[in-house]
Write an enzyme that holds these catalytic residues in place. Structure first.
Site, mmCIF file in Angstrom:
data_model
loop_
_atom_site.group_PDB
_atom_site.id
_atom_site.type_symbol
_atom_site.label_atom_id
_atom_site.label_comp_id
_atom_site.label_asym_id
_atom_site.label_seq_id
_atom_site.Cartn_x
_atom_site.Cartn_y
_atom_site.Cartn_z
ATOM 1 N N HIS A 1 40.642 34.469 40.399
ATOM 2 C CA HIS A 1 40.451 33.979 39.032
ATOM 3 C C HIS A 1 41.514 32.969 38.619
ATOM 4 O O HIS A 1 41.328 32.243 37.640
ATOM 5 C CB HIS A 1 40.368 35.138 38.026
ATOM 6 N N ASP B 1 38.954 39.679 44.121
ATOM 7 C CA ASP B 1 39.730 38.735 43.310
ATOM 8 C C ASP B 1 40.938 38.199 44.064
ATOM 9 O O ASP B 1 42.054 38.163 43.539
ATOM 10 C CB ASP B 1 40.165 39.375 41.983
ATOM 11 N N SER C 1 49.357 36.675 37.202
ATOM 12 C CA SER C 1 48.264 36.892 38.155
ATOM 13 C C SER C 1 48.536 36.210 39.483
ATOM 14 O O SER C 1 48.874 35.026 39.546
ATOM 15 C CB SER C 1 46.951 36.347 37.590
#
Length: 371
Positions: A114, A144, A221
């Site tokens: 993402h 992911d 992230s």
């Protein structure tokens, strides 16, 4: 299926709706929107794309090996941060930023899917201040995870610990929260095998995660979660924001999962996942009453791919899956987590509630379609 995102205004962070059942929103910790990052030659302080000032990088050069061994630095947090910072990068995209971890000396970077979604090229910033172009090499939306090839070699590859940590172990998070590059936060491992309630309705990735109270924020992230021996134990994934009532609830993809998927992506550009071919939903009291069944736990089947394993096995919409191979299915996320541990070709048995009937149904899992 990729993590669902909610439209954001420039300067705000990408979020994903999580559980209506827990009235919480899980946040995938990459930032999107805002102005592009400053060029490497700019020396004046400028705002990052989250509206926060961008601190100057001060970590050692990444072209040289990290100094000191993990054993020598165990428990010495400043030394651990100094050793590992050259192996953690910031990834800038057209829409925002995230973090990444060196996966190989020749410039391969591991991050979240993402973080780079919708981009084929990115900019990779290192702890010594150097920025280079990066090319998205392969992605896997189910877990992911993604690989980016940075235009730089001689990078210090950290050790990836493929055994799960223990609850209570110390943990450090390295990354670029809100654009503050080379940031370290500390805490402990709070839990293992966590799945975020309600996430199955819009994501396949938020299951079987490591939980930590080391602060994780937008921009973290794809960054590193490390233990007190300086080993990578996880890749930062998401957090529950304080607005949900949460206090320090962060989540990371276990390093074992990250390494397994990265190696599959390196082999042929794809990662293999078991596919059952149905859409799971939460079994509420109201749904049970509508279905005319006496069941307080299980996963209701919302839709079935007639040509998939579930459809061929005879599972129908409205069926309630009570267990898979003896494991009680108390939430849709439990089903996703159990499938994560299976391989295409495996035969799995379901206990199914259909009206007044209790059925035993076997389904042979296949490989998840590319779409």
């Amino acid at each position: 299926m990729s993590p669902a995102t909610r439209p954001t205004r420039p300067g705000r962070c990408r979020t994903a709706a999580a559980a209506a059942t827990v009235s919480a929103a899980v946040v995938l910790s990459a930032c999107t929107g805002g102005s592009p990052p400053p060029a490497p030659s700019e020396t004046a302080a400028t705002a990052t794309n989250t509206g926060a000032p961008s601190p100057a990088a001060s970590a050692p050069a990444t072209g040289a090996p990290a100094t000191g061994s993990g054993a020598d630095a165990a428990g010495n947090i400043p030394q651990l941060v100094e050793n590992l910072s050259p192996s953690v990068v910031t990834i800038f995209t057209d829409g925002g930023l995230g973090s990444g971890v060196v996966y190989s000396e020749d410039g391969l970077i591991l991050t979240n899917e993402h973080v780079i979604r919708g981009n084929t090229t990115v900019e990779v910033a290192f702890a010594d201040g150097q920025r280079v172009e990066g090319t998205v090499r392969a992605t896997d939306a189910v877990t992911d995870l993604a690989l980016v090839q940075a235009n730089r070699t001689g990078l210090p590859k950290p050790t990836y610990q493929t055994n799960l940590p223990k609850v209570g172990e110390g943990a450090l998070v390295l990354g670029s929260p809100l654009g503050f590059e080379n940031t370290a936060t500390a805490g402990i491992i709070s839990g293992l095998h966590r799945s975020i309630p309600g996430s199955a309705s819009n994501s396949l990735s938020l299951v079987d995660l490591i939980q930590t109270d080391a602060p994780i924020s937008p921009g973290n992230s794809g960054g590193a979660v490390i233990n007190m021996r300086g080993e990578i134990i996880g890749i930062s994934e998401a957090y529950l924001p304080p607005s949900t009532g949460a206090v320090a609830l962060g989540f990371a993809i276990p390093a074992a999962t990250a390494v397994e998927v990265a190696e599959e992506l390196l082999a042929d550009g794809t990662a293999e996942h078991a596919y059952v071919g149905l859409t799971p939903g939460e079994l509420t009291r109201q749904i049970a009453e509508q279905l005319g069944i006496d069941a307080s736990t299980g996963v209701v089947v919302l839709n079935v791919d007639e040509d998939g394993p579930a459809g061929r096995a005879g599972i129908r919409p409205g069926d309630v899956l009570e267990s898979m191979e003896g494991v009680e299915l108390d939430a849709p996320e439990r089903l996703l987590a159990e499938l994560r541990n299976r391989n295409p070709g495996d035969s799995v048995g379901f206990k199914v509630k259909r009206g007044d009937e209790s059925l035993d149904i076997k389904a042979e899992l296949t490989e998840r379609p590319a779409s």
